[in-house]
Scaffold this motif. Structure first.
Motif, PDB file in Angstrom:
ATOM      1  N   ASN A 216      -3.151 -23.054  -0.099  1.00 33.97           N
ATOM      2  CA  ASN A 216      -2.263 -22.826  -1.724  1.00 33.97           C
ATOM      3  C   ASN A 216      -3.140 -21.452  -2.439  1.00 33.97           C
ATOM      4  OD1 ASN A 216      -0.580 -24.808  -0.838  1.00 33.97           O
ATOM      5  ND2 ASN A 216      -2.481 -26.535  -1.356  1.00 33.97           N
ATOM      6  N   THR A 217      -3.733 -20.297  -1.917  1.00 36.71           N
ATOM      7  CA  THR A 217      -4.398 -19.468  -2.327  1.00 36.71           C
ATOM      8  C   THR A 217      -3.961 -17.821  -1.964  1.00 36.71           C
ATOM      9  OG1 THR A 217      -5.870 -19.249  -0.607  1.00 36.71           O
ATOM     10  CG2 THR A 217      -6.391 -20.969  -3.017  1.00 36.71           C
ATOM     11  N   LEU A 218      -4.085 -17.029  -3.429  1.00 42.29           N
ATOM     12  CA  LEU A 218      -3.786 -15.867  -2.574  1.00 42.29           C
ATOM     13  C   LEU A 218      -5.176 -15.414  -2.201  1.00 42.29           C
ATOM     14  CD1 LEU A 218      -2.168 -13.746  -2.071  1.00 42.29           C
ATOM     15  CD2 LEU A 218      -2.549 -12.497  -4.675  1.00 42.29           C
ATOM     16  N   ARG A 219      -5.223 -14.289  -0.975  1.00 39.23           N
ATOM     17  CA  ARG A 219      -6.677 -14.326  -0.499  1.00 39.23           C
ATOM     18  C   ARG A 219      -6.498 -12.028  -1.062  1.00 39.23           C
ATOM     19  NH1 ARG A 219      -9.781 -16.172   4.636  1.00 39.23           N
ATOM     20  NH2 ARG A 219      -9.608 -17.896   3.157  1.00 39.23           N
ATOM     21  N   VAL A 220      -7.066 -12.608  -1.742  1.00 38.28           N
ATOM     22  CA  VAL A 220      -7.906 -10.864  -2.300  1.00 38.28           C
ATOM     23  C   VAL A 220      -8.439 -10.019  -1.551  1.00 38.28           C
ATOM     24  CG1 VAL A 220      -7.304  -8.948  -3.847  1.00 38.28           C
ATOM     25  CG2 VAL A 220      -6.524 -11.020  -3.875  1.00 38.28           C
ATOM     26  N   GLU A 221      -8.493  -8.768  -0.853  1.00 42.51           N
ATOM     27  CA  GLU A 221      -9.774  -8.015  -0.233  1.00 42.51           C
ATOM     28  C   GLU A 221      -9.875  -6.998  -1.470  1.00 42.51           C
ATOM     29  OE1 GLU A 221      -9.140  -4.581   2.673  1.00 42.51           O
ATOM     30  OE2 GLU A 221      -9.415  -7.088   3.974  1.00 42.51           O
ATOM     31  N   PHE A 222     -11.109  -6.936  -1.395  1.00 41.09           N
ATOM     32  CA  PHE A 222     -11.591  -5.598  -1.793  1.00 41.09           C
ATOM     33  C   PHE A 222     -13.065  -4.942  -2.007  1.00 41.09           C
ATOM     34  CE2 PHE A 222     -13.175  -9.429  -4.021  1.00 41.09           C
ATOM     35  CZ  PHE A 222     -15.268  -9.262  -3.964  1.00 41.09           C
ATOM     36  N   VAL A 223     -13.439  -3.758  -2.054  1.00 39.24           N
ATOM     37  CA  VAL A 223     -14.721  -3.402  -1.835  1.00 39.24           C
ATOM     38  C   VAL A 223     -15.141  -2.164  -3.492  1.00 39.24           C
ATOM     39  CG1 VAL A 223     -14.926  -2.892   0.798  1.00 39.24           C
ATOM     40  CG2 VAL A 223     -13.726  -1.016  -0.302  1.00 39.24           C
ATOM     41  N   CYS A 224     -16.773  -2.583  -3.394  1.00 41.48           N
ATOM     42  CA  CYS A 224     -16.548  -1.677  -4.211  1.00 41.48           C
ATOM     43  C   CYS A 224     -18.158  -0.850  -4.157  1.00 41.48           C
ATOM     44  CB  CYS A 224     -17.131  -2.600  -5.342  1.00 41.48           C
ATOM     45  SG  CYS A 224     -16.625  -4.621  -6.011  1.00 41.48           S
ATOM     46  N   GLY A 225     -18.745  -0.172  -4.843  1.00 44.95           N
ATOM     47  CA  GLY A 225     -19.478   1.100  -4.649  1.00 44.95           C
ATOM     48  C   GLY A 225     -19.128   1.787  -3.822  1.00 44.95           C
ATOM     49  N   GLY A 226     -20.963   2.115  -3.049  1.00 47.29           N
ATOM     50  CA  GLY A 226     -20.469   2.540  -1.648  1.00 47.29           C
ATOM     51  C   GLY A 226     -19.779   2.103  -0.467  1.00 47.29           C
ATOM     52  N   ARG A 227     -19.048   0.841  -0.398  1.00 52.80           N
ATOM     53  CA  ARG A 227     -18.329   0.417   0.390  1.00 52.80           C
ATOM     54  C   ARG A 227     -16.860   1.133   0.409  1.00 52.80           C
ATOM     55  NH1 ARG A 227     -18.993  -6.176   2.452  1.00 52.80           N
ATOM     56  NH2 ARG A 227     -20.945  -5.989   2.552  1.00 52.80           N
ATOM     57  N   ALA A 228     -16.580   1.364  -1.158  1.00 49.18           N
ATOM     58  CA  ALA A 228     -15.696   2.017  -1.718  1.00 49.18           C
ATOM     59  C   ALA A 228     -15.162   3.415  -1.224  1.00 49.18           C
ATOM     60  CB  ALA A 228     -14.791   1.475  -3.590  1.00 49.18           C
ATOM     61  N   VAL A 229     -16.342   4.539  -1.080  1.00 50.83           N
ATOM     62  CA  VAL A 229     -15.773   4.992  -0.997  1.00 50.83           C
ATOM     63  C   VAL A 229     -16.274   5.606   0.804  1.00 50.83           C
ATOM     64  CG1 VAL A 229     -18.158   7.779  -1.200  1.00 50.83           C
ATOM     65  CG2 VAL A 229     -18.275   6.273  -3.490  1.00 50.83           C
ATOM     66  N   ARG A 230     -16.781   4.364   1.278  1.00 51.42           N
ATOM     67  CA  ARG A 230     -16.963   4.668   2.777  1.00 51.42           C
ATOM     68  C   ARG A 230     -15.436   4.253   3.559  1.00 51.42           C
ATOM     69  NH1 ARG A 230     -21.897   2.628   1.890  1.00 51.42           N
ATOM     70  NH2 ARG A 230     -21.082   0.755   2.660  1.00 51.42           N
ATOM     71  N   ARG A 231     -14.849   3.607   2.474  1.00 46.28           N
ATOM     72  CA  ARG A 231     -12.852   3.201   2.474  1.00 46.28           C
ATOM     73  C   ARG A 231     -12.212   4.227   2.546  1.00 46.28           C
ATOM     74  NH1 ARG A 231     -10.089  -1.519   2.665  1.00 46.28           N
ATOM     75  NH2 ARG A 231     -12.436  -2.510   3.721  1.00 46.28           N
ATOM     76  N   ALA A 232     -12.600   5.194   0.916  1.00 44.22           N
ATOM     77  CA  ALA A 232     -11.372   6.070   0.573  1.00 44.22           C
ATOM     78  C   ALA A 232     -12.004   7.397   1.287  1.00 44.22           C
ATOM     79  CB  ALA A 232     -11.989   6.733  -0.554  1.00 44.22           C
ATOM     80  N   ARG A 233     -12.849   7.237   1.896  1.00 43.71           N
ATOM     81  CA  ARG A 233     -13.016   8.619   2.767  1.00 43.71           C
ATOM     82  C   ARG A 233     -12.301   8.179   4.513  1.00 43.71           C
ATOM     83  NH1 ARG A 233     -12.480  12.671   3.147  1.00 43.71           N
ATOM     84  NH2 ARG A 233     -13.846  13.065   1.722  1.00 43.71           N
ATOM     85  N   ALA A 234     -12.746   7.244   4.813  1.00 42.46           N
ATOM     86  CA  ALA A 234     -11.859   7.286   5.848  1.00 42.46           C
ATOM     87  C   ALA A 234     -10.671   6.404   6.189  1.00 42.46           C
ATOM     88  CB  ALA A 234     -12.382   4.947   6.446  1.00 42.46           C
ATOM     89  N   ASP A 235     -10.099   6.508   4.945  1.00 43.27           N
ATOM     90  CA  ASP A 235      -8.225   6.306   4.463  1.00 43.27           C
ATOM     91  C   ASP A 235      -7.989   7.558   4.286  1.00 43.27           C
ATOM     92  OD1 ASP A 235      -8.255   3.677   4.764  1.00 43.27           O
ATOM     93  OD2 ASP A 235      -8.237   3.242   2.780  1.00 43.27           O
ATOM     94  N   VAL A 236      -8.939   8.838   4.132  1.00 38.15           N
ATOM     95  CA  VAL A 236      -8.539   9.918   3.397  1.00 38.15           C
ATOM     96  C   VAL A 236      -8.359  10.794   4.521  1.00 38.15           C
ATOM     97  CG1 VAL A 236      -9.049  12.195   2.534  1.00 38.15           C
ATOM     98  CG2 VAL A 236      -9.345  10.609   0.789  1.00 38.15           C
ATOM     99  N   ASP A 237      -9.423  10.516   5.580  1.00 36.36           N
ATOM    100  CA  ASP A 237      -9.503  11.293   6.734  1.00 36.36           C
ATOM    101  C   ASP A 237      -8.075  10.398   8.104  1.00 36.36           C
ATOM    102  OD1 ASP A 237     -11.719  12.025   6.886  1.00 36.36           O
ATOM    103  OD2 ASP A 237     -13.006  10.590   7.394  1.00 36.36           O
ATOM    104  N   ALA A 238      -7.954   9.069   7.969  1.00 37.32           N
ATOM    105  CA  ALA A 238      -7.057   8.768   8.681  1.00 37.32           C
ATOM    106  C   ALA A 238      -5.696   9.286   7.488  1.00 37.32           C
ATOM    107  CB  ALA A 238      -6.723   7.401   8.569  1.00 37.32           C
ATOM    108  N   LEU A 239      -5.262   9.136   6.676  1.00 42.01           N
ATOM    109  CA  LEU A 239      -4.134  10.892   6.450  1.00 42.01           C
ATOM    110  C   LEU A 239      -3.960  11.906   6.552  1.00 42.01           C
ATOM    111  CD1 LEU A 239      -1.669   9.944   4.676  1.00 42.01           C
ATOM    112  CD2 LEU A 239      -2.684  10.745   2.761  1.00 42.01           C
ATOM    113  N   ALA A 240      -4.691  12.446   7.071  1.00 43.70           N
ATOM    114  CA  ALA A 240      -5.290  13.718   7.274  1.00 43.70           C
ATOM    115  C   ALA A 240      -4.728  13.770   8.784  1.00 43.70           C
ATOM    116  CB  ALA A 240      -7.286  14.062   6.439  1.00 43.70           C
ATOM    117  N   ALA A 241      -5.230  13.079   9.483  1.00 41.86           N
ATOM    118  CA  ALA A 241      -4.628  13.261  10.533  1.00 41.86           C
ATOM    119  C   ALA A 241      -3.762  13.156  10.798  1.00 41.86           C
ATOM    120  CB  ALA A 241      -5.986  12.042  11.698  1.00 41.86           C
ATOM    121  N   VAL A 242      -3.017  11.774  10.452  1.00 39.81           N
ATOM    122  CA  VAL A 242      -1.826  11.627  10.517  1.00 39.81           C
ATOM    123  C   VAL A 242      -0.395  13.707  10.094  1.00 39.81           C
ATOM    124  CG1 VAL A 242       0.253  10.680   9.635  1.00 39.81           C
ATOM    125  CG2 VAL A 242      -1.566   9.426  10.360  1.00 39.81           C
ATOM    126  N   ALA A 243      -1.771  14.103   8.827  1.00 40.58           N
ATOM    127  CA  ALA A 243      -0.773  14.493   8.527  1.00 40.58           C
ATOM    128  C   ALA A 243      -0.649  16.209   9.782  1.00 40.58           C
ATOM    129  CB  ALA A 243      -1.418  15.206   6.784  1.00 40.58           C
TER     130      ALA A 243
END
Length: 388
Positions: A216-243
């Motif tokens: 009966n709940t909504l589960r939200v995933e999130f990252v903060c600080g260093g984890r957010a930077v690493r997640r963003a870097r991984a996403d940018v690298d993945a998008l660049a590879a697809v491009a």
């Protein structure tokens, strides 16, 4: 050695304490108890700290009644010992936990969704919210508001208050007497025993991830600080590879990928249609070149080393669409069999094959015109085939 009744929790007043000295009050197997500790035990959704005691690695920390137990990887020598917290792990946990408090306050203010629980994992943190799903626009608004509050660098303070007198708590403390209250200036007050940053700016950044319904709940995933930077870097690298694969700009990659996927789906639909047409033709051709037996029935048994029986269904239907026909396909790996019959063959395919499969230790079934099933081994498959 006499054990003390409780451990002084140094992290309550100073989450930034990295090194301290303490007295060993008890040893029990691979557990060490200290009179005072800055090691946070697993509690309230936040994982335990690691580090060293007298140079020996601490692999787990947990609450044992009013005491804190430290699981160590070897003997700890001495009565007064130097202790060190793994600061990288501790600060990461502080960023995630403080980020959760901030997010919970913003979610409640922006959407009315109250936080039920949170879990700080090794890669990401999740929080469970009361209520239904939130659309992308609502989640984006929460993320933007949370980061705005973060950049305001609001003070995060700790106080010890009487539960009955503590005002403005986001949710009731759930206990009487003295409680520890973590306050984000002008935004949130929560009863909490965890470790936190001194100001919201130290959280760094907050990035929301995927959501899913859990009971009966909504589960939200999130990252903060260093984890957010690493997640963003991984996403940018993945998008660049697809491009790079599409030879396009990163911003154009999603639309181009969607177009390619749709083209592949259309091609797959066309391929399947052509395969079915070919199977129908092959079924008719197979029927024409198969002579009838003494009983006037045309029988075909085909064996394949590997493959899927689904690939044979169109041919089987085509072969048995005409009078007096029985078609059997067998796959050796994994052992499986398909039986198809014409309407006038005098055979109930589902009933007959099911009985044969059960007798050979297999299972399966189907309709009166077509059935299939699996068997435990090749010998069992052969026993079934011998019936046809």
């Amino acid at each position: 050695m006499v054990a003390v009744s409780m451990t002084e929790r140094l992290y309550y007043s100073d989450s930034y304490l990295r090194e301290f000295e303490a007295r060993v009050v008890e040893r029990s197997g691979d557990l060490v108890y200290l009179d005072r500790s800055a090691f946070y035990p697993a509690s309230g959704g936040q994982p335990y700290d690691t580090g060293t005691i007298a140079g020996v690695a601490v692999s787990e920390v947990f609450e044992d009644g009013e005491r804190i137990a430290h699981r160590v990887d070897g003997p700890v020598e001495g009565e007064t010992v130097a202790c060190r917290i793994d600061w990288q792990r501790r600060f990461d946990h502080m960023q995630q936990h403080s980020g959760q408090h901030l997010l919970s306050a913003v979610f409640e203010a922006e959407t009315g969704a109250r936080t039920v629980s949170f879990h700080l994992g090794a890669e990401c943190t999740t929080m469970d919210l009361e209520g239904g799903a939130l659309d992308a626009a609502a989640l984006r608004a929460v993320e933007e508001r949370a980061n705005a509050a973060l950049w305001e660098n609001r003070a995060v303070t700790v106080s010890f208050e009487d539960a009955a007198a503590a005002a403005g708590l986001r949710k009731p403390a759930g206990r009487a007497g003295a409680i520890r209250v973590v306050t984000i200036e002008g935004l949130d007050r929560s009863a909490c025993g965890g470790t936190h940053v001194r100001a919201t700016g130290e959280i760094g950044s907050i990035l929301l991830g995927r959501t899913e319904r859990v009971r009966n709940t909504l589960r939200v995933e999130f990252v903060c600080g260093g984890r957010a930077v690493r997640r963003a870097r991984a996403d940018v690298d993945a998008l660049a590879a697809v491009a790079h694969l599409f030879s396009c700009a990163p911003g154009d990659a999603p639309a181009l990928a969607a177009a390619r996927v749709e083209a592949l789906r259309a091609a797959e639909r066309q391929r399947r249609a052509l395969e079915n047409e070919l199977a129908v033709y092959r079924g008719r051709e197979l029927y024409d070149r198969t002579p009838p037996g003494p009983d006037g029935v045309r029988r075909v048994v085909e064996r394949f080393a590997t493959g899927a029986l689904e690939e044979r269904r169109a041919l089987a239907q085509s072969f048995t669409a005409r009078d007096g026909a029985v078609y059997v396909a067998a796959v050796e790996t994994p052992p499986s069999v398909l039986l198809a019959v014409s309407a006038d063959a005098g055979i109930d395919a589902g009933r007959q094959l099911k009985a044969a499969l059960q007798a050979a230790g297999g299972r399966g079934g189907g309709s009166s015109r077509m059935a299939q099933g699996s068997l435990p081994d090749g010998a069992a498959l052969q026993r079934v085939l011998d019936l046809f």
